[in-house]
Design a protein around this motif. Sequence first.
Motif, mmCIF file in Angstrom:
data_model
loop_
_atom_site.group_PDB
_atom_site.id
_atom_site.type_symbol
_atom_site.label_atom_id
_atom_site.label_comp_id
_atom_site.label_asym_id
_atom_site.label_seq_id
_atom_site.Cartn_x
_atom_site.Cartn_y
_atom_site.Cartn_z
ATOM 1 N N THR A 1 65.704 -21.194 14.151
ATOM 2 C CA THR A 1 64.345 -21.704 14.255
ATOM 3 C C THR A 1 64.355 -23.073 14.921
ATOM 4 O OG1 THR A 1 64.540 -22.649 12.028
ATOM 5 C CG2 THR A 1 63.558 -20.456 12.212
ATOM 6 N N GLY A 2 63.167 -23.598 15.232
ATOM 7 C CA GLY A 2 63.087 -24.893 15.896
ATOM 8 C C GLY A 2 63.729 -24.841 17.269
ATOM 9 N N LEU A 3 64.447 -25.888 17.640
ATOM 10 C CA LEU A 3 65.133 -25.902 18.933
ATOM 11 C C LEU A 3 66.217 -24.835 18.999
ATOM 12 C CD1 LEU A 3 65.532 -29.748 19.616
ATOM 13 C CD2 LEU A 3 63.852 -28.158 20.575
ATOM 14 N N TRP A 4 66.714 -24.428 17.841
ATOM 15 C CA TRP A 4 67.779 -23.424 17.780
ATOM 16 C C TRP A 4 67.268 -22.029 18.125
ATOM 17 C CZ3 TRP A 4 72.718 -25.249 16.708
ATOM 18 C CH2 TRP A 4 72.765 -26.587 16.292
ATOM 19 N N ALA A 5 65.964 -21.878 18.276
ATOM 20 C CA ALA A 5 65.400 -20.605 18.728
ATOM 21 C C ALA A 5 65.483 -20.485 20.243
ATOM 22 C CB ALA A 5 63.942 -20.487 18.285
ATOM 23 N N ALA B 1 69.134 -35.388 18.549
ATOM 24 C CA ALA B 1 68.728 -35.898 17.234
ATOM 25 C C ALA B 1 67.852 -34.896 16.487
ATOM 26 C CB ALA B 1 67.992 -37.232 17.395
ATOM 27 N N ILE B 2 66.894 -34.295 17.182
ATOM 28 C CA ILE B 2 66.003 -33.318 16.544
ATOM 29 C C ILE B 2 66.782 -32.080 16.107
ATOM 30 C CG2 ILE B 2 64.065 -31.739 16.943
ATOM 31 C CD1 ILE B 2 62.901 -33.905 18.804
ATOM 32 N N ALA B 3 67.678 -31.597 16.977
ATOM 33 C CA ALA B 3 68.479 -30.413 16.641
ATOM 34 C C ALA B 3 69.363 -30.675 15.429
ATOM 35 C CB ALA B 3 69.324 -29.999 17.845
ATOM 36 N N ASP B 4 70.004 -31.841 15.386
ATOM 37 C CA ASP B 4 70.844 -32.194 14.232
ATOM 38 C C ASP B 4 70.013 -32.256 12.954
ATOM 39 O OD1 ASP B 4 73.220 -32.314 15.620
ATOM 40 O OD2 ASP B 4 73.141 -34.482 15.952
ATOM 41 N N HIS B 5 68.843 -32.867 13.044
ATOM 42 C CA HIS B 5 67.966 -32.980 11.870
ATOM 43 C C HIS B 5 67.510 -31.600 11.396
ATOM 44 C CE1 HIS B 5 64.971 -34.611 9.152
ATOM 45 N NE2 HIS B 5 64.045 -33.852 9.723
ATOM 46 N N GLN B 6 67.140 -30.745 12.332
ATOM 47 C CA GLN B 6 66.690 -29.404 11.964
ATOM 48 C C GLN B 6 67.800 -28.610 11.284
ATOM 49 O OE1 GLN B 6 65.279 -27.899 15.743
ATOM 50 N NE2 GLN B 6 63.176 -28.583 15.360
ATOM 51 N N LYS B 7 69.012 -28.749 11.776
ATOM 52 C CA LYS B 7 70.117 -28.004 11.165
ATOM 53 C C LYS B 7 70.441 -28.541 9.778
ATOM 54 C CE LYS B 7 74.459 -25.766 12.244
ATOM 55 N NZ LYS B 7 75.501 -25.532 13.288
ATOM 56 N N ARG B 8 70.319 -29.848 9.603
ATOM 57 C CA ARG B 8 70.592 -30.426 8.290
ATOM 58 C C ARG B 8 69.536 -29.968 7.278
ATOM 59 N NH1 ARG B 8 75.254 -31.420 6.463
ATOM 60 N NH2 ARG B 8 74.933 -32.038 4.314
ATOM 61 N N ILE B 9 68.270 -29.939 7.707
ATOM 62 C CA ILE B 9 67.190 -29.456 6.840
ATOM 63 C C ILE B 9 67.418 -27.990 6.494
ATOM 64 C CG2 ILE B 9 64.722 -28.938 6.719
ATOM 65 C CD1 ILE B 9 65.384 -31.879 6.392
ATOM 66 N N PHE B 10 67.839 -27.202 7.490
ATOM 67 C CA PHE B 10 68.100 -25.783 7.264
ATOM 68 C C PHE B 10 69.171 -25.593 6.181
ATOM 69 C CE2 PHE B 10 71.099 -22.329 8.165
ATOM 70 C CZ PHE B 10 70.275 -21.230 7.993
ATOM 71 N N LYS B 11 70.257 -26.350 6.294
ATOM 72 C CA LYS B 11 71.342 -26.204 5.326
ATOM 73 C C LYS B 11 70.906 -26.611 3.922
ATOM 74 C CE LYS B 11 75.423 -26.492 8.289
ATOM 75 N NZ LYS B 11 76.712 -27.195 8.540
ATOM 76 N N SER B 12 70.052 -27.630 3.844
ATOM 77 C CA SER B 12 69.623 -28.094 2.521
ATOM 78 C C SER B 12 68.634 -27.135 1.860
ATOM 79 C CB SER B 12 68.991 -29.482 2.637
ATOM 80 O OG SER B 12 67.796 -29.431 3.392
ATOM 81 N N THR B 13 67.986 -26.297 2.672
ATOM 82 C CA THR B 13 66.998 -25.347 2.122
ATOM 83 C C THR B 13 67.444 -23.890 2.278
ATOM 84 O OG1 THR B 13 65.797 -25.289 4.242
ATOM 85 C CG2 THR B 13 65.096 -26.927 2.614
ATOM 86 N N GLN B 14 68.685 -23.690 2.676
ATOM 87 C CA GLN B 14 69.170 -22.339 2.954
ATOM 88 C C GLN B 14 69.086 -21.428 1.740
ATOM 89 O OE1 GLN B 14 73.150 -22.303 4.538
ATOM 90 N NE2 GLN B 14 72.930 -20.251 5.415
ATOM 91 N N ALA B 15 69.381 -21.982 0.585
ATOM 92 C CA ALA B 15 69.347 -21.173 -0.638
ATOM 93 C C ALA B 15 67.934 -20.670 -0.929
ATOM 94 C CB ALA B 15 69.873 -21.985 -1.819
ATOM 95 N N GLN B 16 66.924 -21.496 -0.608
ATOM 96 C CA GLN B 16 65.544 -21.104 -0.872
ATOM 97 C C GLN B 16 65.016 -20.112 0.170
ATOM 98 O OE1 GLN B 16 66.491 -24.438 -0.899
ATOM 99 N NE2 GLN B 16 66.579 -24.528 -3.132
ATOM 100 N N THR B 17 65.370 -20.339 1.431
ATOM 101 C CA THR B 17 64.854 -19.478 2.501
ATOM 102 C C THR B 17 65.586 -18.149 2.577
ATOM 103 O OG1 THR B 17 66.356 -20.450 4.158
ATOM 104 C CG2 THR B 17 64.194 -21.496 3.850
ATOM 105 N N GLY B 18 66.867 -18.148 2.206
ATOM 106 C CA GLY B 18 67.650 -16.923 2.271
ATOM 107 C C GLY B 18 68.150 -16.582 3.661
#
Length: 306
Positions: free
Chosen positions: A207-211, A184-201
């Motif tokens: 990052t997060g568990l994906w690190a 659940a945490i990994a899915d949430h982190q990836k969804r947040i990443f995709k929604s902010t990808q344009a801003q973070t570049g």
Amino acid sequence: MSTRVPTRAIVMISVSLILGSLFALAGNQMSIEWQGLPAFGLCVAVAFVIQWLAFIPAYAKQTERFYDLTGSITYLSITAFILLITFEQLAERSIILAAMVIIWAARLGTFLFIRISKDGADNRFDEIKPNPLRFLAAWTIQGLWITVTASAAFVAMLSQNSHPIGWLGTIGIGLWLTGFAIEAIADHQKRIFKSTQAQTGHAFIHTGLWAYSRHPNYFGEIMLWFGVSLVALPVLSGWGYVTLISPLFVLLLLTRVSGIPLLEKSADKKYSDHELYHAYKSQTPVLVPRLTKPVLVPSVEKVKAT
């Protein structure tokens, strides 16, 4: 080429039905009866029929939007049916197993439906949707996936054997809770990443568990099904032990067939010229998380190559 594609689809459909039937026969040895029929075999049949019924409008509209949602609804429907027919002799173990399946299916089904609603499509289906046999094969395989993954839980819930939860069940509950949280945490982190990808570049999530793992959500998925099997184990007997293949089936499918191999191939192609990706891939485990967070440093070979 045109004859090979439907032939392969027919083979996949046939194999799925054969394996599903074998699981039904194994589970029936322990299952109670409902209306004169073995309840587990009926559950297996329902799992496939629901997928085939959903396939009809999905193919007509050429959409995969309800594919994952249909799978989750199937888990929920079968679990509810088993609770209904065993209500009078409902055991603590059955309640725990039902909660495990219901909470997991509801969470994942909702997450995947929201994701595809926002994304608009799932590119895994782009090539198979136009071909009715290939598309039907995908739905039939989902019927097998549901049958095998939840078989230990369903057979245990339908068994007349009784046994205290004990230390094995406690370990299983702990594994399920840990795996569920990781997924659940990994899915949430990836969804947040995709929604902010344009801003973070950032090109890809690291990052997060994906690190700590390149596929932490799959690690959590595999872990939670091992937990379910441990909770079910004490009341299984005879051919019912066949259902313990459930977590191994999940492990095989996600690591060797449709999960990690496809995602890794896609990422390798997409980020072939991305130096940080090569560092991430070489220093981060594909599945089982490492205990420490890696410092992503491009390899000497890659630096020289660039």
